[in-house]
Structures are given as structure tokens and as C-alpha cells.
Enzyme design. Structure first.
Site, PDB file in Angstrom:
ATOM      1  N   CYS A 183       0.807  -1.219   0.000  1.00 37.47           N
ATOM      2  CA  CYS A 183       0.000   0.000   0.000  1.00 37.47           C
ATOM      3  C   CYS A 183       0.844   1.275   0.000  1.00 37.47           C
ATOM      4  O   CYS A 183       0.772   2.100  -0.908  1.00 37.47           O
ATOM      5  CB  CYS A 183      -0.925  -0.043   1.209  1.00 37.47           C
ATOM      6  SG  CYS A 183      -1.590   1.539   1.708  1.00 37.47           S
ATOM      7  N   HIS A 200      -4.336   1.951   5.859  1.00 32.79           N
ATOM      8  CA  HIS A 200      -4.372   1.800   4.401  1.00 32.79           C
ATOM      9  C   HIS A 200      -4.650   3.176   3.800  1.00 32.79           C
ATOM     10  O   HIS A 200      -5.334   4.003   4.402  1.00 32.79           O
ATOM     11  CB  HIS A 200      -5.462   0.812   3.978  1.00 32.79           C
ATOM     12  CG  HIS A 200      -5.412   0.490   2.505  1.00 32.79           C
ATOM     13  ND1 HIS A 200      -4.499  -0.389   1.967  1.00 32.79           N
ATOM     14  CD2 HIS A 200      -6.157   0.956   1.460  1.00 32.79           C
ATOM     15  CE1 HIS A 200      -4.690  -0.473   0.658  1.00 32.79           C
ATOM     16  NE2 HIS A 200      -5.678   0.334   0.321  1.00 32.79           N
ATOM     17  N   HIS A 227      -5.156   2.585  -5.498  1.00 41.07           N
ATOM     18  CA  HIS A 227      -4.357   2.087  -4.376  1.00 41.07           C
ATOM     19  C   HIS A 227      -3.853   0.690  -4.700  1.00 41.07           C
ATOM     20  O   HIS A 227      -4.286   0.063  -5.668  1.00 41.07           O
ATOM     21  CB  HIS A 227      -5.215   2.050  -3.102  1.00 41.07           C
ATOM     22  CG  HIS A 227      -6.419   1.144  -3.212  1.00 41.07           C
ATOM     23  ND1 HIS A 227      -6.689   0.127  -2.325  1.00 41.07           N
ATOM     24  CD2 HIS A 227      -7.438   1.102  -4.112  1.00 41.07           C
ATOM     25  CE1 HIS A 227      -7.811  -0.480  -2.664  1.00 41.07           C
ATOM     26  NE2 HIS A 227      -8.292   0.098  -3.744  1.00 41.07           N
TER      27      HIS A 227
END
Length: 309
Positions: A221, A270, A282
């Protein structure tokens, strides 16, 4: 032939009398974190009516926001606090008074409010946070996870102890001189190069997720975010938590801003890049680099806020 008739009749009876999912009502089954169905939507609506659902709409997904609301209600109702909605909790929910008739132990002159509190002082806090761009939801007087995170963001930006508790120092900074608080003009405007940032990010759609990955052969991430921002000429930290702490809060995201979520642990865990139209790009552990909707049933309840580099 007789067997066929019996089977057919039995099946028809089953179809005739089995309740459909749409007929299910709150209390028909135990609800807990991770579930997604119409019963959860009904639960969220009931919690919202009583002032225990700290989100702007029902999503049908039982995530951390819903569990926090359930725990708050259970604590207030004096029943077992486990975040699970079983018969005891359903009974208390359907039989207890609404939050509007609930007496609050936190009056407007209370000096400190924290997670789980509710009342006029919390409303005052939310209004002040909202005016300074740290809180973008309804001023409902419920100090839930979103309000707590907004307090933490304000404290971090103003050099205060970051504990998510609004005490005299936090209220003083909120109501103090402009230099003590972050005015909207002090937040950097969205960069004109944000379209190129998004273009760079989209080049890597389909790259697989790799734990600790920081290159186009595989990203995690934050590795993806750091790589894309570096390509665009901006330097950001390596982890989601450190990126969160190093960036400026905005009330709503613009293209190129970072959007943060609470997933496997408390706090920001995240993040992605907002690309407009309610979407963000993402590196997902399930799909690799991909584009997702902010309002889908998984991400909406986990959204913490937007920040600008």
C-alpha cells in the site's frame, strides 16, 4: 410417481413458508463484525436513531464504526459489552429510550470529553473542529471513532499531546488565536500537477500486491504511494501512519489528495490517491494496484479522512 409428488409438494411447501432475506428483521440472527446484509442496515438505522452510529449513512456492512456504536450502546445500557448484537442487545435496542431522552453527564461546561461521551460539549467540539476543516460529518454530539480521529489530527497539527481526548489544552487551541490553530488558508491548495500524479499512478494498474514491495514488480500500500509521489517529484514517508502524520488534513479530498482508511488495526492502516468522482487508486492486498469506489460497502465504513501532501 408417488415419491415425485411427495418431493414436489415438500419443496413447494419449503418455498412457500421459508422467509426470504428481505423479510428478515433485526433479532432474527446474531450480528457481528464482518457481516454484510439488510439486518445490519436496520441495526445501523436503529443505532443512528439513538445516537450511537457515528457515520453519515447506513451501509449494511458491520465494520469498526458499527461495532463501536454497538459497544457504546451496550455500555450505556448496562449490558455485556462485546460488540455482538444478540438477543440481549436487540431487546435493549428495541425497548430502550432514544438518546434524545437520555440524560447526559457531560454538560456544556464540562472540561474534558473523550471517546464514548455525548452531549452539548461534544457538539461544541465537533462544530469547532468542523470550522477548522478537521471534521466533515454531522454535528451530532456523539464522540465516536471519527470525532476521536479528528481530535487527534488537530492535536498533531497544533503541537499538542496526541491522545484523542479533548481537554482544556485542546479546547484552548481550538478557540485561541489563529496562530494556535490551523486556518483553512494554511492548508496548501491542491497542486496543479495532481492530474499528472494520477496519470503516473494509473500506469501501474494491475501490478500485483507484494508485502513490503516498493517497485513496479510489486507494491504494498504505502510502497505504491511513495513510488508514485517520488515519480511526481514529491517525497513522502514510507509507512501509512507516518504519511498520515506528515500531511495536512482537508475536509474533503481533491484529485491527488491522499485518502486514509482504518482496516486491520486502529488508526490509519491503508491509503490511496483520490482520483475524483468518488474513486481512489491504491495497492490492494486482494487485487494489486486497482481503482475502488469510496462508497462501497467495504471502504465507506473504514474511511478516516483526507490529507494533502
Amino acid at each position: 410417481m408417488f415419491k415425485k409428488v411427495v418431493i414436489t409438494t415438500t419443496l413447494a411447501g419449503t418455498l412457500l413458508f421459508a422467509p426470504s432475506v428481505s423479510e428478515a428483521a433485526l433479532g432474527d440472527r446474531t450480528l457481528y463484525n464482518g457481516m454484510s446484509n439488510s439486518d445490519v442496515t436496520e441495526l445501523q438505522n436503529v443505532l443512528d436513531d439513538k445516537g450511537y452510529f457515528d457515520y453519515h449513512r447506513a451501509t449494511g456492512y458491520f465494520g469498526t464504526v458499527t461495532e463501536d456504536g454497538v459497544r457504546d450502546f451496550q455500555r450505556s445500557a448496562g449490558i455485556s459489552v462485546d460488540g455482538v448484537v444478540g438477543p440481549q442487545t436487540v431487546s435493549a435496542l428495541t425497548g430502550s429510550k432514544s438518546s434524545s431522552s437520555k440524560s447526559s453527564s457531560y454538560s456544556s461546561n464540562s472540561g474534558t470529553v473523550r471517546y464514548g461521551d455525548r452531549g452539548q460539549t461534544v457538539k461544541n467540539l465537533q462544530s469547532q473542529l468542523k470550522s477548522k476543516g478537521y471534521y466533515s460529518y454531522s454535528v451530532d454530539g456523539v464522540f465516536g471513532s471519527i470525532t476521536k480521529q479528528a481530535v487527534r489530527n488537530f492535536q498533531s497539527a497544533n503541537g499538542l499531546s496526541v491522545d484523542g481526548v479533548a481537554g482544556p489544552n485542546t479546547f484552548g487551541a481550538l478557540s485561541g488565536a489563529a496562530s494556535a490553530s490551523k486556518s483553512s488558508s494554511s492548508v496548501k491548495s491542491a497542486s496543479t500537477s495532481n492530474s499528472s500524479l494520477v496519470s503516473i499512478a494509473k500506469q501501474y494498474i494491475g501490478v500485483p500486491y507484494v508485502w513490503a514491495g516498493t517497485t513496479p514488480s510489486g507494491f504494498d500500500c504505502s510502497g505504491f504511494l511513495q513510488y508514485v509521489y517520488n515519480k511526481a517529484g514529491e517525497s513522502i514517508p514510507r509507512t501509512v501512519a507516518s504519511i498520515w502524520n506528515a500531511t495536512d488534513s482537508v475536509s474533503s479530498p481533491s484529485v491527488g489528495d491522499l485518502v486514509f482508511f482504518e482496516t486491520y488495526k486502529a488508526g490509519p492502516s491503508h491509503a490511496g490517491i483520490y482520483i475524483g468522482n468518488g474513486q481512489f487508486i491504491h495497492s490492494s492486498s486482494s487485487y494489486g494496484v486497482t481503482i475502488s469506489d469510496m462508497d462501497n460497502s467495504y471502504w465507506a465504513p473504514r474511511y478516516l479522512g483526507a490529507k494533502r501532501v
